[in-house]
Design a protein around this motif. Structure first.
Motif, PDB file in Angstrom:
ATOM      1  N   ILE A 246       0.870  -1.168   0.000  1.00 49.03           N
ATOM      2  CA  ILE A 246       0.000   0.000   0.000  1.00 49.03           C
ATOM      3  C   ILE A 246       0.908   1.220   0.000  1.00 49.03           C
ATOM      4  N   GLY A 247       0.923   1.912  -1.114  1.00 48.14           N
ATOM      5  CA  GLY A 247       1.850   3.021  -1.263  1.00 48.14           C
ATOM      6  C   GLY A 247       3.261   2.489  -1.321  1.00 48.14           C
ATOM      7  N   LYS A 248       4.071   2.870  -0.325  1.00 51.58           N
ATOM      8  CA  LYS A 248       5.459   2.389  -0.267  1.00 51.58           C
ATOM      9  C   LYS A 248       5.680   1.408   0.875  1.00 51.58           C
ATOM     10  N   LYS A 249       4.625   1.063   1.599  1.00 50.80           N
ATOM     11  CA  LYS A 249       4.733   0.138   2.730  1.00 50.80           C
ATOM     12  C   LYS A 249       4.189  -1.233   2.334  1.00 50.80           C
ATOM     13  N   VAL A 250       4.749  -2.275   2.972  1.00 50.94           N
ATOM     14  CA  VAL A 250       4.347  -3.650   2.683  1.00 50.94           C
ATOM     15  C   VAL A 250       3.834  -4.277   3.970  1.00 50.94           C
ATOM     16  N   PHE A 251       2.673  -4.938   3.882  1.00 50.09           N
ATOM     17  CA  PHE A 251       2.028  -5.547   5.039  1.00 50.09           C
ATOM     18  C   PHE A 251       1.703  -7.005   4.760  1.00 50.09           C
ATOM     19  N   ALA A 252       1.647  -7.789   5.828  1.00 53.54           N
ATOM     20  CA  ALA A 252       1.132  -9.151   5.763  1.00 53.54           C
ATOM     21  C   ALA A 252      -0.238  -9.131   6.430  1.00 53.54           C
ATOM     22  N   ILE A 253      -1.223  -9.689   5.738  1.00 54.39           N
ATOM     23  CA  ILE A 253      -2.584  -9.730   6.285  1.00 54.39           C
ATOM     24  C   ILE A 253      -3.132 -11.147   6.169  1.00 54.39           C
ATOM     25  N   ALA A 254      -4.055 -11.466   7.050  1.00 57.28           N
ATOM     26  CA  ALA A 254      -4.764 -12.743   6.997  1.00 57.28           C
ATOM     27  C   ALA A 254      -6.171 -12.456   6.506  1.00 57.28           C
ATOM     28  N   VAL A 255      -6.582 -13.126   5.446  1.00 57.13           N
ATOM     29  CA  VAL A 255      -7.899 -12.921   4.871  1.00 57.13           C
ATOM     30  C   VAL A 255      -8.719 -14.180   5.117  1.00 57.13           C
ATOM     31  N   CYS A 256      -9.822 -14.012   5.851  1.00 63.74           N
ATOM     32  CA  CYS A 256     -10.715 -15.130   6.148  1.00 63.74           C
ATOM     33  C   CYS A 256     -12.061 -14.864   5.484  1.00 63.74           C
ATOM     34  N   LYS A 257     -12.984 -15.752   5.694  1.00 64.13           N
ATOM     35  CA  LYS A 257     -14.293 -15.627   5.047  1.00 64.13           C
ATOM     36  C   LYS A 257     -14.990 -14.323   5.409  1.00 64.13           C
ATOM     37  N   ASP A 258     -14.976 -13.972   6.671  1.00 63.54           N
ATOM     38  CA  ASP A 258     -15.706 -12.791   7.124  1.00 63.54           C
ATOM     39  C   ASP A 258     -14.825 -11.692   7.690  1.00 63.54           C
ATOM     40  N   SER A 259     -13.509 -11.845   7.652  1.00 62.05           N
ATOM     41  CA  SER A 259     -12.659 -10.832   8.271  1.00 62.05           C
ATOM     42  C   SER A 259     -11.296 -10.758   7.590  1.00 62.05           C
ATOM     43  N   ILE A 260     -10.641  -9.634   7.822  1.00 62.54           N
ATOM     44  CA  ILE A 260      -9.260  -9.421   7.391  1.00 62.54           C
ATOM     45  C   ILE A 260      -8.501  -8.943   8.621  1.00 62.54           C
ATOM     46  N   SER A 261      -7.370  -9.600   8.919  1.00 62.47           N
ATOM     47  CA  SER A 261      -6.594  -9.266  10.112  1.00 62.47           C
ATOM     48  C   SER A 261      -5.190  -8.819   9.722  1.00 62.47           C
ATOM     49  N   TYR A 262      -4.718  -7.799  10.394  1.00 61.26           N
ATOM     50  CA  TYR A 262      -3.362  -7.298  10.207  1.00 61.26           C
ATOM     51  C   TYR A 262      -2.405  -8.238  10.924  1.00 61.26           C
TER      52      TYR A 262
END
Length: 126
Positions: free
Chosen positions: A71-87
């Motif tokens: 996102i922009g110049k930053k890189v993140f790891a996220i967990a994507v589930c059926k009903d949620s997204i977690s940082y």
């Protein structure tokens, strides 16, 4: 003779109706084709200008994924589930080993056959 004219007229009317229906069908299919292409190109252009890129996705289960997102110049790891997204965490872009292969880099360039083959491979045998 009158009976013959009535039959001929009814057949001509039926043929005219069939021809009219065929022309309307072709017009509807043509409009659908061009509107789908327009919407697809619009979405493709909109995604191409985005500041958000999905760099990599790892499937954990049917409804759970880990994604590396820029996102922009930053890189993140996220967990994507059926009903949620977690940082999960923020990553250093220098530490990542990104695939430079153009086939993996640009998922939109994959052919339809390659995508269907992936789904067939992931599908459990009955």
């Amino acid at each position: 003779m009158t009976n013959y004219c009535v039959i001929l007229n009814s057949r001509l009317e039926a043929f005219a109706q069939l021809l009219t229906l065929l022309v309307i069908f072709i017009i509807v299919i043509t409009i659908t084709y061009f509107s789908t292409r327009f919407v697809g190109n619009f979405q493709k252009e909109k995604l191409g200008r985005s500041n958000i890129q999905i760099l990599e996705t790892l499937r954990i289960s049917n409804t759970k994924y880990i994604q590396i997102v820029k996102i922009g110049k930053k890189v993140f790891a996220i967990a994507v589930c059926k009903d949620s997204i977690s940082y999960l965490c923020e990553l250093c872009e220098e530490d990542l080993q990104l695939n430079t292969d153009s086939h993996n880099k640009n998922a939109n360039a994959e052919s339809f056959k390659v995508i269907i083959d992936k789904f067939k491979k992931d599908k459990p045998e009955a």
